[in-house]
Design a protein around this motif. Structure first.
Motif, PDB file in Angstrom:
ATOM      1  N   THR A  29       3.884 -21.847 -22.890  1.00  0.00           N
ATOM      2  CA  THR A  29       3.710 -20.587 -23.605  1.00  0.00           C
ATOM      3  C   THR A  29       2.246 -20.394 -23.924  1.00  0.00           C
ATOM      4  OG1 THR A  29       4.086 -21.657 -25.741  1.00  0.00           O
ATOM      5  CG2 THR A  29       6.013 -20.707 -24.638  1.00  0.00           C
ATOM      6  N   VAL A  30       1.811 -19.166 -23.963  1.00  0.00           N
ATOM      7  CA  VAL A  30       0.427 -18.829 -24.276  1.00  0.00           C
ATOM      8  C   VAL A  30       0.447 -17.901 -25.466  1.00  0.00           C
ATOM      9  CG1 VAL A  30      -1.704 -17.874 -23.380  1.00  0.00           C
ATOM     10  CG2 VAL A  30      -0.140 -19.042 -21.839  1.00  0.00           C
ATOM     11  N   SER A  31      -0.286 -18.267 -26.515  1.00  0.00           N
ATOM     12  CA  SER A  31      -0.225 -17.511 -27.762  1.00  0.00           C
ATOM     13  C   SER A  31      -1.129 -16.283 -27.760  1.00  0.00           C
ATOM     14  CB  SER A  31      -0.615 -18.422 -28.933  1.00  0.00           C
ATOM     15  OG  SER A  31      -1.928 -18.939 -28.738  1.00  0.00           O
ATOM     16  N   SER A  32      -1.894 -16.074 -26.705  1.00  0.00           N
ATOM     17  CA  SER A  32      -2.844 -14.961 -26.664  1.00  0.00           C
ATOM     18  C   SER A  32      -2.121 -13.623 -26.825  1.00  0.00           C
ATOM     19  CB  SER A  32      -3.606 -14.961 -25.339  1.00  0.00           C
ATOM     20  OG  SER A  32      -4.396 -13.791 -25.231  1.00  0.00           O
ATOM     21  N   PRO A  33      -2.681 -12.726 -27.642  1.00  0.00           N
ATOM     22  CA  PRO A  33      -2.086 -11.395 -27.798  1.00  0.00           C
ATOM     23  C   PRO A  33      -2.391 -10.474 -26.625  1.00  0.00           C
ATOM     24  CG  PRO A  33      -4.057 -11.561 -29.134  1.00  0.00           C
ATOM     25  CD  PRO A  33      -3.844 -12.923 -28.538  1.00  0.00           C
ATOM     26  N   ALA A  34      -3.263 -10.887 -25.725  1.00  0.00           N
ATOM     27  CA  ALA A  34      -3.590 -10.043 -24.583  1.00  0.00           C
ATOM     28  C   ALA A  34      -2.363  -9.854 -23.703  1.00  0.00           C
ATOM     29  CB  ALA A  34      -4.731 -10.668 -23.787  1.00  0.00           C
TER      30      ALA A  34
END
Length: 830
Positions: free
Chosen positions: A91-96
């Protein structure tokens, strides 16, 4: 090593001379100890009960499964390494978010804008950005980043651009603007403006887009009319971008389920700069000293020191160069699956690689055996700690095995398994060099190898799910845009279910299955034959006449459609959908009748004079017994002309058809000639295109595939791994009939071999068989897992067989004798 083998070796130290022990050691260093070694030990043990007993114990050890012995003829450097369960997701927490216009079109340009306000300019500001496919980025009217097409690289979008942009910012209103271009397929833009580990701007719903723009669109804060809210396409690792990004902060481009293994070169060749290197051979040593490089005085690349590394086998991964220099150095890196490719025409071209002081730099993720490294700039003298391959692989355990009296066939089994293994990357790709993409036709062959060699489920399910999803639900196109690959999806799912027995997986895909088969209704002409009405790419093989648009490719696809309908009907019946199963079964029979009426040449009882369509007629079950005999006599028994090149992909169906016509021995001879030819030319994995009659000098230059010839041809292609499953299922005869091997057929066809043995994974354990021909009769030893029922079919017409020393009545079917084993356990059958 098993405890009984350790006990054997301890006893050997007491019972045998050093000369005898050397022969024991030699026996253990190969896949099997030969009959000669075993016999010699027993003969030498006569008169000495301890030695005789030890010889018999060695014989018992020899009869254990191949995987119990210490070495196998595999080129796979990961063989035997630990395998951990897959239990998490990345999982990637970036909001992009990936964004694009409301409509996605091929050859489309979209303009994007995001205005933002700053109270003051930050001390540091960096832009992270990429676009599927290409982009040009502007900050307050200044171009700050750009991507463009690269030779032979369909994944330019995976490389994230990281750019320092502090100097282009000012207090007050600022404008980040991007011109995005989509060459074809899915499209998206993702970007983030970072102020010292603090995200300030990211692509999200607040951005605006337009498909046309005024001249000052990238600098004027007031956007004017015609700008609309963007469409959010997904998070970073979703949809068509699941393969991952390279260089996004906090994100690994290597999926969580892949592993890494450092591999040193086995040989280094000096290409230029005889006196420019010190300790060069230490590159091959695990604990070797750093090498010293002296840069040439001339600034031209041709005069700079360069070397060629040989890793000894095909690998998938990236070259890593570790510098001990206090200053940056620059190298030109060129990799190749052959030395010729690395030196003359590296796939995607040479890479200019900068190595920061005291750091490790990574090259491109690809497949290669060779790497040419040219040192271009840096201090006059510097040290390199290592140059190695960081192998990137999917961890598997070799649950299947194969061994026989012909070492070449044994080698072919393991080279085929390694070929399929190297293709197991983000998904199961066609190849780790080119195209690095999921293709269902390739997977139908490599998937059978994976089922028989590894028993993998995670990556098989993921790849098949993604392939079907790409076609749409309901489908808007065939799988991969190829009608035959839609057939392959159903056939591949059937083989997968027969190996795993996962009914829930079939139930989950019931609608996908029905819709995919129904999609073919609009492809038929008024005779009920496949006619490619949608005009998609009717690819069957790279062979002339089978690359779409002709009667041969139409006929072969029609036969494949028959196989799809029969397999699909069987799957629906397994989940209790009797009505739909009957409907597709009836359609399959009608398609067979249409083929018999319109495609058969009644004067020859064949379907033309080419191998591929006749082989598929047999594989699909369309050809009758009379036609199979005629196809062998008039077609498959005659070697095809060299100009009719057949890829290893379709030659898998050819050898299957040969065996089905009762000519397994001739199929093995063809395997030795065709796939064995690659091994004799140095292959450690099987090639995308090949013919033993093609030129041998600079062989890679003359390989053909994909409507071309040359170094671009892949030397590790999953569709070429077919002999592995053929040897397991046709020679050892270990064939699942019911889901998850609940019922199976054990029908060995040794084809002239003296002995053969091996196993395949099942849901309840390894199904293992060992055969030996004694006085013209085949004896069998079978280890059947619990909860599985096997019909054993041995050659010869015998009213009784001796099973575990007891006489058992057999059922004679043709020229074979059959018995049924209803319980798990070990059986010897004579």
């Amino acid at each position: 090593m098993a405890s009984d083998q350790m006990h054997t070796i301890r006893l050997a130290n007491l019972c045998f001379t050093s000369e005898q022990l050397q022969r024991v050691s030699s026996g253990y260093s190969h896949l099997q100890m030969t009959d000669t070694i075993i016999t010699q030990f027993i003969e030498e043990g006569k008169g000495n009960m301890r030695n005789l007993w030890l010889g018999l114990l060695l014989l018992a050890t020899y009869l254990q499964p191949a995987q119990a012995l210490s070495r196998t003829p595999t080129p796979d450097p990961t063989y035997g390494l630990p395998v951990s369960p897959i239990h998490k997701s990345q999982t990637v927490s970036s909001p992009a978010r990936w964004i694009w216009a409301a409509q996605t079109l091929n050859n489309q340009t979209v303009y994007f804008r995001k205005a933002f306000s700053l109270a003051k300019v930050p001390a540091s500001a960096e832009l992270y950005i990429t676009c599927d496919d290409f982009f040009t980025a502007y900050l307050n009217g200044h171009q700050v980043a750009h991507s463009s097409p690269e030779p032979n690289n369909d994944f330019v979008w995976r490389q994230v651009h990281r750019v320092k942009v502090t100097q282009y910012l000012h207090p007050g209103q600022n404008l980040l603007a991007v011109e995005g271009k989509n060459a074809g397929g899915a499209a998206g833009l993702v970007a983030m403006l970072d102020f010292g580990n603090k995200m300030v701007v990211a692509t999200d719903r607040s951005w605006l887009c337009s498909e046309s723009a005024a001249s000052n669109w990238n600098s004027d804060i007031s956007h004017g009319a015609g700008w609309n809210p963007v469409n959010v396409e997904g998070v970073l690792n979703s949809g068509p971008w699941q393969e991952g990004l390279v260089g996004w902060p906090g994100y690994s481009s290597i999926p969580y389920y892949l592993a890494q293994l450092p591999i040193r070169p086995v040989h280094v060749t000096l290409l230029n700069g005889t006196s420019d290197f010190e300790n060069l051979t230490d590159l091959t040593e695990k604990n070797g000293r750093p090498i010293t490089v002296h840069l040439g005085s001339s600034g031209t690349v041709s005069n700079q020191p360069s070397i060629l590394l040989d890793f000894g086998k095909e690998l998938a991964g990236e070259i890593q160069i570790a510098s001990d220099s206090s200053q940056p150095i620059q190298v030109i890196l060129a990799t190749g699956e052959s030395a010729g490719e690395a030196l003359n025409s590296p796939w995607q071209g040479p890479l200019n690689l900068k190595v920061a002081p005291g750091s490790v730099a990574d090259g491109r993720h690809s497949a290669f055996r060779y790497a040419k490294v040219t040192f271009v700039s840096g201090p006059p003298t510097f040290k390199i700690r290592f140059i190695r391959c960081n192998m990137i692989y999917y961890p598997v355990r070799y649950q299947g095995s194969f061994d026989c009296s012909d070492p070449l066939l044994t080698r072919i089994w393991y080279v085929g398994a390694y070929t399929a293994h190297l293709c197991m990357q983000d998904d199961i790709w066609d190849a780790p060099k080119r195209d690095r993409a999921r293709w269902m036709g390739d997977l139908q062959v490599s998937g059978e190898t994976i089922n028989d060699a590894f028993g993998d489920r995670f990556l098989m399910e993921q790849t098949m799910d993604r392939l079907r999803a790409d076609a749409g639900n309901p489908p808007h196109s065939h799988v991969n845009g190829i009608p035959g690959y839609s057939c392959a999806w159903v056939v591949g799912m059937t083989d997968f279910y027969k190996h795993t027995g996962d009914l829930n997986y079939i139930r989950r895909h019931r609608e996908d299955l029905i819709q995919m088969m129904n999609f073919f209704k609009a492809e038929l002409d008024n005779r009920g034959l496949f006619a490619n009405k949608r005009k998609e790419w009717d690819f069957c093989d790279w062979s002339p006449g089978f690359n779409g648009g002709g009667p041969h490719s139409l006929a072969a696809t029609h036969f494949y459609m028959v196989k799809m309908l029969r397999d699909g009907a069987w799957l629906l019946d397994q989940i209790g959908d009797k009505a739909d199963a009957e409907r597709f079964h009836l359609w399959a029979e009608q398609a067979i009748q249409a083929a018999q009426h319109y495609l058969l040449n009644p004067s020859t009882d064949t379907f033309g004079d080419r191998w591929q369509d006749n082989a598929m007629a047999i594989y699909s079950g369309t050809a009758t017994a009379t036609e199979r005999k005629a196809i062998w006599e008039d077609v498959l028994s005659h070697l095809y002309p060299v100009n009719d090149m057949i890829t290893p992909y379709y030659n898998y169906y050819d050898i299957w058809a040969m065996s089905e016509t009762g000519h397994t021995q001739q199929a093995l001879d063809f395997i030795r000639w065709f796939w064995g030819g690659m091994i004799k030319e140095g292959a450690t994995t099987f090639w995308e295109g090949y013919d033993p009659r093609w030129p041998k000098q600079h062989f890679h230059r003359y390989l053909k595939a994909d409507n071309g010839m040359g170094y671009f041809v892949s030397l590790s292609h999953g569709w070429s791994s077919g002999p592995t499953s053929f040897l397991s299922e046709r020679v050892l005869g270990l064939q699942p009939i019911g889901g998850g091997f609940s019922t199976m057929l054990i029908k060995p066809e040794l084809g002239g071999l003296i002995w053969a043995k091996g196993g395949v994974p099942t849901p309840h354990g390894i199904l293992y068989a060992s055969y030996r021909v004694v006085s013209g009769r085949l004896n069998a030893s079978i280890r059947l897992p619990d909860h599985e029922v096997a019909t054993v079919s041995l050659p010869g017409r015998y009213t009784h067989l001796r099973v575990n020393g007891r006489s058992v009545a057999s059922h004679i079917v043709g020229d074979r004798s059959e018995i049924v084993l209803k319980h798990g356990g070990h059986y010897t059958i004579e």
